[in-house]
Scaffold this motif. Structure first.
Motif, short mmCIF file in Angstrom:
data_model
loop_
_atom_site.label_atom_id
_atom_site.label_comp_id
_atom_site.label_asym_id
_atom_site.label_seq_id
_atom_site.Cartn_x
_atom_site.Cartn_y
_atom_site.Cartn_z
N LEU A 77 0.82 -1.21 0.00
CA LEU A 77 0.00 0.00 0.00
C LEU A 77 0.86 1.26 0.00
O LEU A 77 0.46 2.30 -0.55
CB LEU A 77 -0.92 0.02 1.22
N LYS A 78 2.02 1.21 0.64
CA LYS A 78 2.89 2.39 0.66
C LYS A 78 3.31 2.79 -0.74
O LYS A 78 3.40 3.98 -1.06
CB LYS A 78 4.12 2.12 1.53
N ILE A 81 0.33 4.40 -2.50
CA ILE A 81 0.11 5.76 -2.02
C ILE A 81 1.17 6.72 -2.57
O ILE A 81 0.87 7.83 -3.01
CB ILE A 81 0.08 5.78 -0.48
N GLU A 82 2.43 6.28 -2.55
CA GLU A 82 3.52 7.16 -2.98
C GLU A 82 3.57 7.35 -4.49
O GLU A 82 4.09 8.35 -4.97
CB GLU A 82 4.85 6.59 -2.47
N THR A 83 3.02 6.40 -5.25
CA THR A 83 3.02 6.52 -6.72
C THR A 83 1.68 6.96 -7.28
O THR A 83 1.59 7.30 -8.46
CB THR A 83 3.39 5.17 -7.37
N GLY A 84 0.62 6.96 -6.45
CA GLY A 84 -0.71 7.31 -6.95
C GLY A 84 -1.35 6.22 -7.78
O GLY A 84 -2.35 6.46 -8.46
N ASP A 159 -2.75 8.75 3.49
CA ASP A 159 -2.63 7.33 3.82
C ASP A 159 -4.00 6.68 3.94
O ASP A 159 -5.00 7.32 4.28
CB ASP A 159 -1.89 7.14 5.14
N TYR A 160 -4.03 5.38 3.67
CA TYR A 160 -5.23 4.60 3.91
C TYR A 160 -4.82 3.15 4.14
O TYR A 160 -3.69 2.75 3.88
CB TYR A 160 -6.22 4.68 2.72
N ASP A 161 -5.73 2.36 4.67
CA ASP A 161 -5.49 0.94 4.88
C ASP A 161 -6.68 0.15 4.36
O ASP A 161 -7.80 0.68 4.27
CB ASP A 161 -5.26 0.64 6.37
N LEU A 162 -6.41 -1.09 4.01
CA LEU A 162 -7.44 -1.96 3.44
C LEU A 162 -7.48 -3.29 4.18
O LEU A 162 -6.45 -3.82 4.60
CB LEU A 162 -7.14 -2.26 1.96
N ALA A 163 -8.68 -3.83 4.29
CA ALA A 163 -8.86 -5.20 4.74
C ALA A 163 -9.96 -5.82 3.88
O ALA A 163 -10.90 -5.13 3.48
CB ALA A 163 -9.24 -5.27 6.21
N GLY A 164 -9.81 -7.09 3.58
CA GLY A 164 -10.79 -7.78 2.77
C GLY A 164 -11.31 -9.01 3.49
O GLY A 164 -10.60 -9.65 4.28
N PHE A 165 -12.56 -9.34 3.22
CA PHE A 165 -13.22 -10.49 3.85
C PHE A 165 -14.01 -11.22 2.76
O PHE A 165 -14.78 -10.59 2.03
CB PHE A 165 -14.18 -10.03 4.95
N SER A 166 -13.81 -12.53 2.67
CA SER A 166 -14.52 -13.28 1.64
C SER A 166 -15.05 -14.59 2.21
O SER A 166 -14.45 -15.17 3.12
CB SER A 166 -13.60 -13.57 0.45
N VAL A 167 -16.16 -15.03 1.67
CA VAL A 167 -16.77 -16.31 2.06
C VAL A 167 -17.01 -17.13 0.81
O VAL A 167 -17.47 -16.62 -0.22
CB VAL A 167 -18.09 -16.08 2.82
N GLY A 168 -16.66 -18.41 0.91
CA GLY A 168 -16.90 -19.35 -0.18
C GLY A 168 -17.63 -20.56 0.35
O GLY A 168 -17.91 -20.68 1.55
N ALA A 169 -17.92 -21.49 -0.56
CA ALA A 169 -18.61 -22.71 -0.15
C ALA A 169 -18.08 -23.88 -0.96
O ALA A 169 -17.67 -23.75 -2.11
CB ALA A 169 -20.12 -22.57 -0.37
N VAL A 170 -18.07 -25.03 -0.30
CA VAL A 170 -17.66 -26.27 -0.94
C VAL A 170 -18.61 -27.37 -0.48
O VAL A 170 -19.05 -27.38 0.68
CB VAL A 170 -16.18 -26.62 -0.57
N GLU A 171 -18.98 -28.25 -1.40
CA GLU A 171 -19.84 -29.36 -1.00
C GLU A 171 -19.11 -30.22 0.04
O GLU A 171 -17.90 -30.39 -0.02
CB GLU A 171 -20.22 -30.21 -2.22
N SER A 201 8.02 -5.12 2.63
CA SER A 201 8.89 -4.39 3.54
C SER A 201 10.35 -4.59 3.13
O SER A 201 11.15 -3.65 3.17
CB SER A 201 8.66 -4.86 4.99
N MET A 202 10.68 -5.81 2.70
CA MET A 202 12.04 -6.05 2.20
C MET A 202 12.24 -5.35 0.86
O MET A 202 13.31 -4.77 0.61
CB MET A 202 12.33 -7.54 2.06
N VAL A 203 11.26 -5.42 -0.01
CA VAL A 203 11.36 -4.74 -1.31
C VAL A 203 11.66 -3.26 -1.11
O VAL A 203 12.58 -2.70 -1.73
CB VAL A 203 10.06 -4.91 -2.11
N ARG A 204 10.91 -2.61 -0.24
CA ARG A 204 11.09 -1.18 -0.01
C ARG A 204 12.45 -0.88 0.61
O ARG A 204 13.08 0.13 0.29
CB ARG A 204 9.95 -0.65 0.88
#
Length: 360
Positions: A77-78, A81-84, A159-171, A201-204
């Protein structure tokens, strides 16, 4: 003791406190068509209610088990944000959740997002949600709700932060990993699109040590800036893997290769009395990994436990079904390599032969 004077009807407003309700309403209006475009059986994808609805019967399930996952994008995310460059992190957010669902054999059904910022920028938030909608379409999941939180003082400007939540199903009878995973099974590696969403974090840190900026020409992809190249979104493997599960009987287990790489993620789907033996020379690592290793002076073992190093998903298949599974996955657009096999337990859960080609 003096007392403060209560504000008059023309006094303090929520906007004065840093929260713009009108901006939030504008965002909802902008993203409504994006959300609607993710509609699928079981969900009508309308937003605005207090909760999102999903009809399992309408989705065609008979005796389903629900599978849930949540994740974020991390310090990638950094760079956004820094590159737009905000749109692709939405794809990353979806990918990190739905790829975790499909490894259990589950079809992703719906997705919800959480976007938090200090002061809402409608353009930025719209780009992010557009990317989330892109990811949902790639995964076949409906975007049925989310939350935008404007919290002055909690985040630095922009700055902003994101979180995602997903639900799936399997027989019920089709949950992965299967109980017959064992010695002799083949390991197929599905190519990653790059760094995906782990290890940033290592990339940066490497970029900092190299004295480079995001607008510099990428040394491992000269057609892009460094920022553009590193924002390549996480590959979503859902539809090809669901095809392999439905069209063959050979898929026994799946492992999403995220933080911790092959050494940490592959053992999560293997029986205790087995080890995975991987031939590193069979893995074609994208040039970004060779550049990171060389520029940062990162040893191979550290690369393997930090990054996916070119394998974003491992498919455990029965030997006799390996060709059939490979054929389905290849026809669905995946690049598939036979990277090893399962054997009786050795000195470690994952054993490596030969070396990665990190010569880029």
């Amino acid at each position: 003791m003096s007392q403060s004077t209560p504000p008059t009807s023309n006094g303090l407003t929520y906007a004065d406190a840093g929260v713009d309700i009108d901006a939030g309403n504008e965002l909802v209006n902008r993203i409504k068509p994006l959300v609607k475009a993710t509609s699928r059986p079981g969900a009508d994808s309308d937003i605005g209610g207090f909760g999102g609805l999903f009809d399992l019967k309408g989705a065609g399930f008979n005796d389903p088990v629900l599978v849930a996952a949540n994740d974020g994008v991390g310090t990638k995310l950094k760079i956004a944000i820094e590159t737009g460059q905000h749109r692709t992190v939405g794809i990353d957010l979806v990918a990190m959740c739905v790829n975790d669902l499909v490894v259990q054999g589950a079809e992703p059904l719906f997705f919800l997002d959480y976007f938090a910022t200090g002061a809402l920028d409608v353009e930025t938030a719209t780009d992010v949600v557009a990317g989330i909608a892109d990811g949902c379409k790639l995964a076949g999941a409906a975007l049925i709700g989310g939350e935008t939180a404007e919290m002055p003082g909690m985040y630095a400007a922009g700055d902003y932060d994101l979180a995602g939540f997903s639900v799936g199903a399997v027989e019920r009878g089709e949950i992965l990993p299967r109980k017959d995973v064992g010695a002799g099974d083949v390991l197929l590696g599905l190519a990653s699109s790059g760094v995906h969403s782990n290890g940033y974090s290592m990339v940066r840190k490497i970029i900092e040590l190299a004295g480079m900026t995001w607008t510099d020409t990428s040394p491992f992809d000269t057609s892009k800036t460094l920022g553009e190249a590193l924002m390549e979104p996480t590959r979503i493997y859902v539809k090809p893997l669901l095809s392999a599960l439905r069209e063959t009987s050979g898929v026994k287990a799946l492992a999403h290769i995220t933080g911790g790489g092959l050494p940490e993620n592959l053992p999560r789907v293997l029986p205790e009395n087995t080890s995975a033996r991987i031939d590193l020379s069979s893995i074609s690592a994208p040039d970004v990994f060779g550049w990171l290793a060389k520029t940062g002076g990162v040893a191979e073992a550290e690369m393997l436990r930090t990054f996916n190093c070119g394998v974003g998903m491992v498919v455990v298949v029965a030997e006799e079904e390996a060709e059939a599974v490979t054929k389905v996955l290849t026809e669905a657009g995946e690049t598939v390599s036979r990277i090893g096999r399962i054997e009786a337990a050795g000195d470690a859960p994952v054993l490596f032969d030969n070396s990665l080609d990190l010569s880029a």
